[in-house]
Design a protein around this motif. Structure first.
Motif, PDB file in Angstrom:
ATOM      1  N   GLU A 122       0.822  -1.207   0.000  1.00  0.00           N
ATOM      2  CA  GLU A 122       0.000   0.000   0.000  1.00  0.00           C
ATOM      3  C   GLU A 122       0.860   1.263   0.000  1.00  0.00           C
ATOM      4  OE1 GLU A 122      -3.623   2.267   0.183  1.00  0.00           O
ATOM      5  OE2 GLU A 122      -3.236   0.166  -0.306  1.00  0.00           O
ATOM      6  N   VAL A 123       1.902   1.291   0.831  1.00  0.00           N
ATOM      7  CA  VAL A 123       2.702   2.525   0.914  1.00  0.00           C
ATOM      8  C   VAL A 123       3.546   2.740  -0.330  1.00  0.00           C
ATOM      9  CG1 VAL A 123       2.729   2.594   3.431  1.00  0.00           C
ATOM     10  CG2 VAL A 123       4.567   1.398   2.232  1.00  0.00           C
ATOM     11  N   THR A 124       4.158   1.693  -0.854  1.00  0.00           N
ATOM     12  CA  THR A 124       4.979   1.882  -2.050  1.00  0.00           C
ATOM     13  C   THR A 124       4.118   2.275  -3.246  1.00  0.00           C
ATOM     14  OG1 THR A 124       4.915  -0.502  -2.491  1.00  0.00           O
ATOM     15  CG2 THR A 124       6.845   0.353  -1.313  1.00  0.00           C
ATOM     16  N   CYS A 125       2.960   1.649  -3.399  1.00  0.00           N
ATOM     17  CA  CYS A 125       2.085   1.981  -4.523  1.00  0.00           C
ATOM     18  C   CYS A 125       1.503   3.382  -4.372  1.00  0.00           C
ATOM     19  CB  CYS A 125       0.969   0.948  -4.647  1.00  0.00           C
ATOM     20  SG  CYS A 125       1.518  -0.669  -5.245  1.00  0.00           S
ATOM     21  N   THR A 126       1.144   3.775  -3.157  1.00  0.00           N
ATOM     22  CA  THR A 126       0.604   5.113  -2.927  1.00  0.00           C
ATOM     23  C   THR A 126       1.656   6.176  -3.210  1.00  0.00           C
ATOM     24  OG1 THR A 126      -1.002   4.348  -1.281  1.00  0.00           O
ATOM     25  CG2 THR A 126      -0.386   6.662  -1.198  1.00  0.00           C
ATOM     26  N   VAL A 127       2.842   6.001  -2.645  1.00  0.00           N
ATOM     27  CA  VAL A 127       3.884   7.007  -2.818  1.00  0.00           C
ATOM     28  C   VAL A 127       4.348   7.071  -4.266  1.00  0.00           C
ATOM     29  CG1 VAL A 127       6.228   7.679  -2.182  1.00  0.00           C
ATOM     30  CG2 VAL A 127       4.644   6.886  -0.425  1.00  0.00           C
ATOM     31  N   TRP A 128       4.648   5.932  -4.863  1.00  0.00           N
ATOM     32  CA  TRP A 128       5.185   5.968  -6.227  1.00  0.00           C
ATOM     33  C   TRP A 128       4.158   6.548  -7.200  1.00  0.00           C
ATOM     34  CZ3 TRP A 128      10.023   5.765  -7.583  1.00  0.00           C
ATOM     35  CH2 TRP A 128      10.312   5.795  -8.963  1.00  0.00           C
ATOM     36  N   SER A 129       2.898   6.138  -7.086  1.00  0.00           N
ATOM     37  CA  SER A 129       1.896   6.618  -8.037  1.00  0.00           C
ATOM     38  C   SER A 129       1.634   8.107  -7.874  1.00  0.00           C
ATOM     39  CB  SER A 129       0.594   5.824  -7.896  1.00  0.00           C
ATOM     40  OG  SER A 129       0.026   5.986  -6.611  1.00  0.00           O
ATOM     41  N   ASN A 130       1.549   8.600  -6.647  1.00  0.00           N
ATOM     42  CA  ASN A 130       1.209  10.000  -6.422  1.00  0.00           C
ATOM     43  C   ASN A 130       2.391  10.942  -6.564  1.00  0.00           C
ATOM     44  OD1 ASN A 130      -1.746  10.412  -5.387  1.00  0.00           O
ATOM     45  ND2 ASN A 130      -1.034   8.484  -4.503  1.00  0.00           N
ATOM     46  N   VAL A 131       3.521  10.575  -6.003  1.00  0.00           N
ATOM     47  CA  VAL A 131       4.669  11.481  -5.970  1.00  0.00           C
ATOM     48  C   VAL A 131       5.455  11.448  -7.277  1.00  0.00           C
ATOM     49  CG1 VAL A 131       6.862  11.971  -4.805  1.00  0.00           C
ATOM     50  CG2 VAL A 131       4.837  11.367  -3.470  1.00  0.00           C
ATOM     51  N   PHE A 132       5.581  10.275  -7.867  1.00  0.00           N
ATOM     52  CA  PHE A 132       6.425  10.155  -9.055  1.00  0.00           C
ATOM     53  C   PHE A 132       5.617  10.032 -10.351  1.00  0.00           C
ATOM     54  CE2 PHE A 132       9.025   8.874  -5.473  1.00  0.00           C
ATOM     55  CZ  PHE A 132      10.196   9.563  -5.704  1.00  0.00           C
ATOM     56  N   MET A 133       4.575   9.214 -10.380  1.00  0.00           N
ATOM     57  CA  MET A 133       3.827   9.023 -11.619  1.00  0.00           C
ATOM     58  C   MET A 133       2.888  10.193 -11.917  1.00  0.00           C
ATOM     59  SD  MET A 133       2.950   4.938 -11.210  1.00  0.00           S
ATOM     60  CE  MET A 133       2.199   4.732 -12.834  1.00  0.00           C
ATOM     61  N   VAL A 134       2.236  10.737 -10.898  1.00  0.00           N
ATOM     62  CA  VAL A 134       1.286  11.838 -11.096  1.00  0.00           C
ATOM     63  C   VAL A 134       1.953  13.201 -10.923  1.00  0.00           C
ATOM     64  CG1 VAL A 134      -0.836  12.921 -10.245  1.00  0.00           C
ATOM     65  CG2 VAL A 134      -0.700  10.431 -10.422  1.00  0.00           C
ATOM     66  N   SER A 135       2.707  13.364  -9.838  1.00  0.00           N
ATOM     67  CA  SER A 135       3.298  14.675  -9.538  1.00  0.00           C
ATOM     68  C   SER A 135       4.675  14.887 -10.162  1.00  0.00           C
ATOM     69  CB  SER A 135       3.393  14.861  -8.016  1.00  0.00           C
ATOM     70  OG  SER A 135       2.113  14.827  -7.436  1.00  0.00           O
ATOM     71  N   HIS A 136       5.267  13.839 -10.714  1.00  0.00           N
ATOM     72  CA  HIS A 136       6.527  13.942 -11.471  1.00  0.00           C
ATOM     73  C   HIS A 136       7.637  14.638 -10.664  1.00  0.00           C
ATOM     74  CE1 HIS A 136       4.293  12.540 -14.936  1.00  0.00           C
ATOM     75  NE2 HIS A 136       3.412  13.516 -14.762  1.00  0.00           N
ATOM     76  N   LEU A 137       7.819  14.191  -9.432  1.00  0.00           N
ATOM     77  CA  LEU A 137       8.905  14.727  -8.610  1.00  0.00           C
ATOM     78  C   LEU A 137      10.251  14.463  -9.290  1.00  0.00           C
ATOM     79  CD1 LEU A 137       9.635  16.000  -5.807  1.00  0.00           C
ATOM     80  CD2 LEU A 137       9.934  13.644  -4.994  1.00  0.00           C
ATOM     81  N   ARG A 138      11.101  15.497  -9.325  1.00  0.00           N
ATOM     82  CA  ARG A 138      12.371  15.398 -10.035  1.00  0.00           C
ATOM     83  C   ARG A 138      13.558  15.666  -9.111  1.00  0.00           C
ATOM     84  NH1 ARG A 138       8.839  18.005 -13.736  1.00  0.00           N
ATOM     85  NH2 ARG A 138       9.307  20.043 -12.803  1.00  0.00           N
ATOM     86  N   PRO A 139      14.729  15.159  -9.443  1.00  0.00           N
ATOM     87  CA  PRO A 139      15.925  15.424  -8.642  1.00  0.00           C
ATOM     88  C   PRO A 139      16.137  16.925  -8.449  1.00  0.00           C
ATOM     89  CG  PRO A 139      16.384  13.730 -10.258  1.00  0.00           C
ATOM     90  CD  PRO A 139      15.016  14.259 -10.583  1.00  0.00           C
ATOM     91  N   GLY A 140      16.540  17.299  -7.250  1.00  0.00           N
ATOM     92  CA  GLY A 140      16.802  18.695  -6.946  1.00  0.00           C
ATOM     93  C   GLY A 140      15.598  19.459  -6.446  1.00  0.00           C
ATOM     94  N   GLU A 141      14.403  18.871  -6.526  1.00  0.00           N
ATOM     95  CA  GLU A 141      13.202  19.553  -6.058  1.00  0.00           C
ATOM     96  C   GLU A 141      13.015  19.328  -4.550  1.00  0.00           C
ATOM     97  OE1 GLU A 141      10.267  20.126  -9.802  1.00  0.00           O
ATOM     98  OE2 GLU A 141      10.019  18.214  -8.738  1.00  0.00           O
ATOM     99  N   THR A 142      11.985  19.981  -4.007  1.00  0.00           N
ATOM    100  CA  THR A 142      11.656  19.848  -2.589  1.00  0.00           C
ATOM    101  C   THR A 142      10.286  19.195  -2.442  1.00  0.00           C
ATOM    102  OG1 THR A 142      12.939  21.794  -1.953  1.00  0.00           O
ATOM    103  CG2 THR A 142      11.227  21.081  -0.427  1.00  0.00           C
ATOM    104  N   LEU A 143      10.220  18.145  -1.640  1.00  0.00           N
ATOM    105  CA  LEU A 143       8.979  17.444  -1.329  1.00  0.00           C
ATOM    106  C   LEU A 143       8.600  17.722   0.115  1.00  0.00           C
ATOM    107  CD1 LEU A 143       6.754  15.212  -1.828  1.00  0.00           C
ATOM    108  CD2 LEU A 143       8.462  13.567  -0.989  1.00  0.00           C
ATOM    109  N   LEU A 144       7.349  18.121   0.344  1.00  0.00           N
ATOM    110  CA  LEU A 144       6.807  18.254   1.698  1.00  0.00           C
ATOM    111  C   LEU A 144       5.856  17.095   1.948  1.00  0.00           C
ATOM    112  CD1 LEU A 144       6.046  19.606   4.393  1.00  0.00           C
ATOM    113  CD2 LEU A 144       4.473  21.091   3.111  1.00  0.00           C
ATOM    114  N   VAL A 145       6.110  16.343   3.018  1.00  0.00           N
ATOM    115  CA  VAL A 145       5.282  15.199   3.374  1.00  0.00           C
ATOM    116  C   VAL A 145       4.584  15.492   4.701  1.00  0.00           C
ATOM    117  CG1 VAL A 145       5.232  12.731   3.870  1.00  0.00           C
ATOM    118  CG2 VAL A 145       6.917  13.643   2.249  1.00  0.00           C
ATOM    119  N   HIS A 146       3.275  15.575   4.685  1.00  0.00           N
ATOM    120  CA  HIS A 146       2.532  15.704   5.923  1.00  0.00           C
ATOM    121  C   HIS A 146       2.384  14.314   6.559  1.00  0.00           C
ATOM    122  CE1 HIS A 146       1.677  19.897   5.520  1.00  0.00           C
ATOM    123  NE2 HIS A 146       1.099  19.745   4.346  1.00  0.00           N
ATOM    124  N   GLY A 147       2.574  14.249   7.877  1.00  0.00           N
ATOM    125  CA  GLY A 147       2.553  12.951   8.534  1.00  0.00           C
ATOM    126  C   GLY A 147       3.790  12.147   8.199  1.00  0.00           C
TER     127      GLY A 147
END
Length: 326
Positions: A122-147
């Motif tokens: 659940e956690v790997t699929c949630t994080v990978w799909s939302n942060v990388f597949m949908v939001s396209h997080l890239r090297p050098g950027e800043t990610l804010l994680v609530h919780g």
């Protein structure tokens, strides 16, 4: 077999360990003998009567599990009886056996035992799909994680650091923030004492977060938009802070920002299989190398699921809580 049932919605005591019929692997499915399942907030919502399983899914709670394949349905290839696996589920993880679509199976990663693997799907699929597949997080950027100290948060920190990203987290105690720092978080924000919008601005020289992974929903919507950088992306995956809020469209337009909101449980099988395949390609090598690890707070017997739910609702944990069958 035995499973945790919910005869009537309610508090943790509504979870009842009971004898139920064995599931059967249909075409395209495998039958897994469960070694462990993991507890998620969606399970709490189901217990309370607010989040019913999709049509055709198991009525029992549990969105992920690990175990061993004991039977193959018609048309299944690439898997064999005896394989140790973990699985993304639409329900049924709080049970001794569960039928799983073959596209939602993952092998237990090298270096992990089968019980630990229950903390992953659940956690790997949630994080990978939302942060990388949908939001396209890239090297050098800043990610804010609530919780940041949650199961999803602890995985998001590690995957983002593996991608050469600066990570900011919010959490409610010093102990939780310290654990986030141990996992690699760069910016630590105690949401009880600090304003995350101001802290993010200061830590990024006024630019803001490129991607925000949000489990709060309505309560944080306006402040999340304030905390975004220009061209920022807000991914909403939870509603712990409510479901309705006003949105300043002008602020969103000024930042050319995007908001996405997703869930896994009700997605079509093909979409889930695509996410699982992406996780196996990109995340499983990081687990095999030891660069990323599940964070497990504790293990409890599955019949003690009410205690696990109480612990989750009290936020008295860091990472994942597992329920083991033996």
């Amino acid at each position: 077999m035995h499973a945790i049932t919910i005869p009537e919605p309610g508090g943790p005591e509504a979870l009842v360990w009971d004898e139920v019929p064995d599931p059967v692997a249909q075409e395209g499915e495998v039958l897994v003998e469960v070694v462990a399942g993991a507890v998620n907030r969606a399970d709490v919502l189901q217990r309370q009567g607010h989040y019913n399983p999709p049509a055709g899914a198991s009525p029992y709670p549990g969105l992920e599990c690990s175990g061993r394949i004991v039977a193959l349905g018609a048309g299944v290839s690439g898997w064999a009886v005896g394989d140790e696996v973990c699985a993304l589920l639409s329900g049924g993880g709080y049970a001794e056996k569960v039928a799983v679509p073959a596209g939602q199976l993952l092998p237990v990663p090298a270096g992990l035992d089968v019980r630990q693997a229950a903390a992953l799907p659940e956690v790997t699929c949630t994080v990978w799909s939302n942060v990388f597949m949908v939001s396209h997080l890239r090297p050098g950027e800043t990610l804010l994680v609530h919780g940041g100290s949650s199961g999803i948060g602890t995985m998001a920190i590690q995957l983002a650091k593996a991608a050469d990203v600066k990570v900011a987290v919010t959490a409610g105690t010093k102990e939780k923030l310290e654990r986030c720092a141990e996992l690699g978080a760069d910016i630590l924000i105690n949401y009880r004492e600090q304003d995350f919008v101001e802290e993010i601005r200061q830590a990024t020289a006024g630019e803001g977060a490129d991607v925000i992974l949000d489990n709060m929903g309505a309560k944080y919507l306006d402040r999340n938009v304030q905390a975004l950088a220009v061209n920022g992306r807000l991914a909403i995956i939870g509603m712990q802070g409510g479901v309705k809020a006003e949105l300043n469209i002008g602020a969103l337009l000024a930042k050319r920002a995007a908001i996405s909101a997703t869930s896994l449980r009700a997605r079509p099988l093909g979409e889930k299989a695509a996410i699982v395949a992406a996780v196996r390609e990109h995340v499983w090598p990081l687990l095999a190398s030891g660069q990323v690890r599940p964070v497990v707070d504790r293990e409890l017997p599955m019949r003690d699921a009410p205690d696990a739910h109480r612990l989750l609702e009290e936020s008295g944990h860091i990472g994942k809580i597992l329920l083991v069958t033996a």
